[in-house]
Design a protein around this motif. Structure first.
Motif, PDB file in Angstrom:
ATOM      1  N   VAL A  31       0.846  -1.194   0.000  1.00 54.90           N
ATOM      2  CA  VAL A  31       0.000   0.000   0.000  1.00 54.90           C
ATOM      3  C   VAL A  31       0.881   1.244   0.000  1.00 54.90           C
ATOM      4  O   VAL A  31       0.711   2.153  -0.813  1.00 54.90           O
ATOM      5  N   ALA A  32       1.849   1.286   0.903  1.00 53.03           N
ATOM      6  CA  ALA A  32       2.717   2.462   1.050  1.00 53.03           C
ATOM      7  C   ALA A  32       3.518   2.742  -0.209  1.00 53.03           C
ATOM      8  O   ALA A  32       3.812   3.906  -0.522  1.00 53.03           O
ATOM      9  N   ALA A  33       3.873   1.709  -0.953  1.00 53.07           N
ATOM     10  CA  ALA A  33       4.686   1.886  -2.158  1.00 53.07           C
ATOM     11  C   ALA A  33       3.966   2.695  -3.235  1.00 53.07           C
ATOM     12  O   ALA A  33       4.604   3.229  -4.137  1.00 53.07           O
ATOM     13  N   ASN A  34       2.656   2.818  -3.136  1.00 55.83           N
ATOM     14  CA  ASN A  34       1.870   3.537  -4.141  1.00 55.83           C
ATOM     15  C   ASN A  34       1.711   5.026  -3.853  1.00 55.83           C
ATOM     16  O   ASN A  34       1.008   5.713  -4.589  1.00 55.83           O
ATOM     17  N   PHE A  35       2.327   5.498  -2.785  1.00 57.18           N
ATOM     18  CA  PHE A  35       2.174   6.899  -2.392  1.00 57.18           C
ATOM     19  C   PHE A  35       3.530   7.566  -2.225  1.00 57.18           C
ATOM     20  O   PHE A  35       4.518   6.906  -1.929  1.00 57.18           O
ATOM     21  N   GLU A  36       3.543   8.863  -2.406  1.00 63.49           N
ATOM     22  CA  GLU A  36       4.777   9.624  -2.253  1.00 63.49           C
ATOM     23  C   GLU A  36       4.880  10.260  -0.872  1.00 63.49           C
ATOM     24  O   GLU A  36       5.487  11.315  -0.718  1.00 63.49           O
ATOM     25  N   VAL A  37       4.281   9.644   0.110  1.00 65.01           N
ATOM     26  CA  VAL A  37       4.403  10.104   1.495  1.00 65.01           C
ATOM     27  C   VAL A  37       5.117   9.013   2.283  1.00 65.01           C
ATOM     28  O   VAL A  37       5.285   7.893   1.793  1.00 65.01           O
ATOM     29  N   SER A  38       5.495   9.342   3.487  1.00 63.04           N
ATOM     30  CA  SER A  38       6.244   8.377   4.291  1.00 63.04           C
ATOM     31  C   SER A  38       5.388   7.165   4.657  1.00 63.04           C
ATOM     32  O   SER A  38       4.152   7.250   4.692  1.00 63.04           O
ATOM     33  N   ARG A  39       6.054   6.091   4.947  1.00 62.94           N
ATOM     34  CA  ARG A  39       5.369   4.876   5.388  1.00 62.94           C
ATOM     35  C   ARG A  39       4.622   5.159   6.701  1.00 62.94           C
ATOM     36  O   ARG A  39       3.533   4.645   6.924  1.00 62.94           O
ATOM     37  N   THR A  40       5.212   5.999   7.532  1.00 61.81           N
ATOM     38  CA  THR A  40       4.571   6.378   8.798  1.00 61.81           C
ATOM     39  C   THR A  40       3.236   7.066   8.546  1.00 61.81           C
ATOM     40  O   THR A  40       2.251   6.810   9.244  1.00 61.81           O
ATOM     41  N   ALA A  41       3.200   7.942   7.540  1.00 59.46           N
ATOM     42  CA  ALA A  41       1.950   8.632   7.202  1.00 59.46           C
ATOM     43  C   ALA A  41       0.898   7.628   6.744  1.00 59.46           C
ATOM     44  O   ALA A  41      -0.280   7.733   7.119  1.00 59.46           O
ATOM     45  N   LYS A  44      -0.568   5.866   9.649  1.00 57.45           N
ATOM     46  CA  LYS A  44      -1.556   6.706  10.348  1.00 57.45           C
ATOM     47  C   LYS A  44      -2.899   6.680   9.624  1.00 57.45           C
ATOM     48  O   LYS A  44      -3.957   6.604  10.257  1.00 57.45           O
ATOM     49  N   HIS A  45      -2.858   6.743   8.298  1.00 50.09           N
ATOM     50  CA  HIS A  45      -4.110   6.677   7.529  1.00 50.09           C
ATOM     51  C   HIS A  45      -4.797   5.324   7.748  1.00 50.09           C
ATOM     52  O   HIS A  45      -6.018   5.265   7.929  1.00 50.09           O
ATOM     53  N   ILE A  46      -4.027   4.264   7.725  1.00 47.18           N
ATOM     54  CA  ILE A  46      -4.594   2.929   7.937  1.00 47.18           C
ATOM     55  C   ILE A  46      -5.165   2.811   9.340  1.00 47.18           C
ATOM     56  O   ILE A  46      -6.232   2.212   9.537  1.00 47.18           O
ATOM     57  N   LYS A  47      -4.515   3.418  10.311  1.00 50.15           N
ATOM     58  CA  LYS A  47      -5.021   3.393  11.684  1.00 50.15           C
ATOM     59  C   LYS A  47      -6.383   4.089  11.759  1.00 50.15           C
ATOM     60  O   LYS A  47      -7.317   3.579  12.391  1.00 50.15           O
ATOM     61  N   ILE A  48      -6.508   5.232  11.099  1.00 54.29           N
ATOM     62  CA  ILE A  48      -7.794   5.948  11.095  1.00 54.29           C
ATOM     63  C   ILE A  48      -8.862   5.108  10.406  1.00 54.29           C
ATOM     64  O   ILE A  48      -9.995   4.994  10.908  1.00 54.29           O
ATOM     65  N   LEU A  49      -8.521   4.502   9.280  1.00 56.25           N
ATOM     66  CA  LEU A  49      -9.482   3.642   8.583  1.00 56.25           C
ATOM     67  C   LEU A  49      -9.892   2.461   9.453  1.00 56.25           C
ATOM     68  O   LEU A  49     -11.054   2.035   9.440  1.00 56.25           O
ATOM     69  N   THR A  50      -8.961   1.941  10.243  1.00 53.51           N
ATOM     70  CA  THR A  50      -9.267   0.844  11.165  1.00 53.51           C
ATOM     71  C   THR A  50     -10.202   1.320  12.269  1.00 53.51           C
ATOM     72  O   THR A  50     -11.170   0.636  12.613  1.00 53.51           O
ATOM     73  N   GLU A  51      -9.934   2.496  12.799  1.00 53.37           N
ATOM     74  CA  GLU A  51     -10.785   3.053  13.859  1.00 53.37           C
ATOM     75  C   GLU A  51     -12.196   3.337  13.352  1.00 53.37           C
ATOM     76  O   GLU A  51     -13.149   3.318  14.123  1.00 53.37           O
ATOM     77  N   CYS A  52     -12.321   3.608  12.062  1.00 47.46           N
ATOM     78  CA  CYS A  52     -13.643   3.843  11.456  1.00 47.46           C
ATOM     79  C   CYS A  52     -14.366   2.540  11.141  1.00 47.46           C
ATOM     80  O   CYS A  52     -15.538   2.561  10.791  1.00 47.46           O
ATOM     81  N   GLY A  53     -13.659   1.441  11.222  1.00 52.02           N
ATOM     82  CA  GLY A  53     -14.254   0.155  10.894  1.00 52.02           C
ATOM     83  C   GLY A  53     -14.257  -0.149   9.409  1.00 52.02           C
ATOM     84  O   GLY A  53     -14.928  -1.081   8.966  1.00 52.02           O
ATOM     85  N   LEU A  54     -13.508   0.625   8.619  1.00 55.38           N
ATOM     86  CA  LEU A  54     -13.464   0.413   7.176  1.00 55.38           C
ATOM     87  C   LEU A  54     -12.346  -0.527   6.751  1.00 55.38           C
ATOM     88  O   LEU A  54     -12.354  -1.035   5.630  1.00 55.38           O
ATOM     89  N   VAL A  55     -11.387  -0.756   7.629  1.00 57.18           N
ATOM     90  CA  VAL A  55     -10.255  -1.622   7.329  1.00 57.18           C
ATOM     91  C   VAL A  55      -9.964  -2.500   8.530  1.00 57.18           C
ATOM     92  O   VAL A  55     -10.092  -2.070   9.677  1.00 57.18           O
TER      93      VAL A  55
END
Length: 113
Positions: A31-41, A44-55
């Motif tokens: 997933v991270a390889a497809n973006f030009e932001v840090s793996r840490t970022a 964080k996005h995946i964590k938010i998606l998990t907290e929303c119940g979407l992932v």
């Protein structure tokens, strides 16, 4: 912390992550390889998606895989549906107005010989 599904889709990066994993689970590095932001970022996005119940993130050996849980997006669809008749009425009104303008243009736009 439990977040709202609307918070999950509010960010374009999170929407793209959901799009990527909608049909096939991917490991976090893929997933991270497809973006030009840090793996840490991305984490964080995946964590938010998990907290929303979407992932859901599941561990498989040393890898962590992201799986989409898109059923909660029905809340977004339900919310949008409430406004559909309002927008359809406005578009119908606009169409009628444009039709009147076009009719006037044809009526008065023709030159007399």
């Amino acid at each position: 912390m439990r977040r709202d599904v609307f918070q999950g889709i509010a960010d374009p990066t999170r929407r793209e992550i959901l799009n990527m994993i909608a049909h096939k689970s991917l490991n976090v590095n893929s997933v991270a390889a497809n973006f030009e932001v840090s793996r840490t970022a991305i984490y964080k996005h995946i964590k938010i998606l998990t907290e929303c119940g979407l992932v859901v993130v599941r561990q498989q050996g040393r890898e962590r895989y992201c799986e989409a849980r898109l059923k909660k997006l029905s809340k977004v669809s339900d919310w949008v549906e409430r406004y559909r008749s309002l927008w359809e009425a406005k578009f119908d009104s606009l169409e009628a107005y444009l039709g009147k303008l076009e009719a006037k243009k044809k009526k008065y736009g023709k030159k007399k010989s």
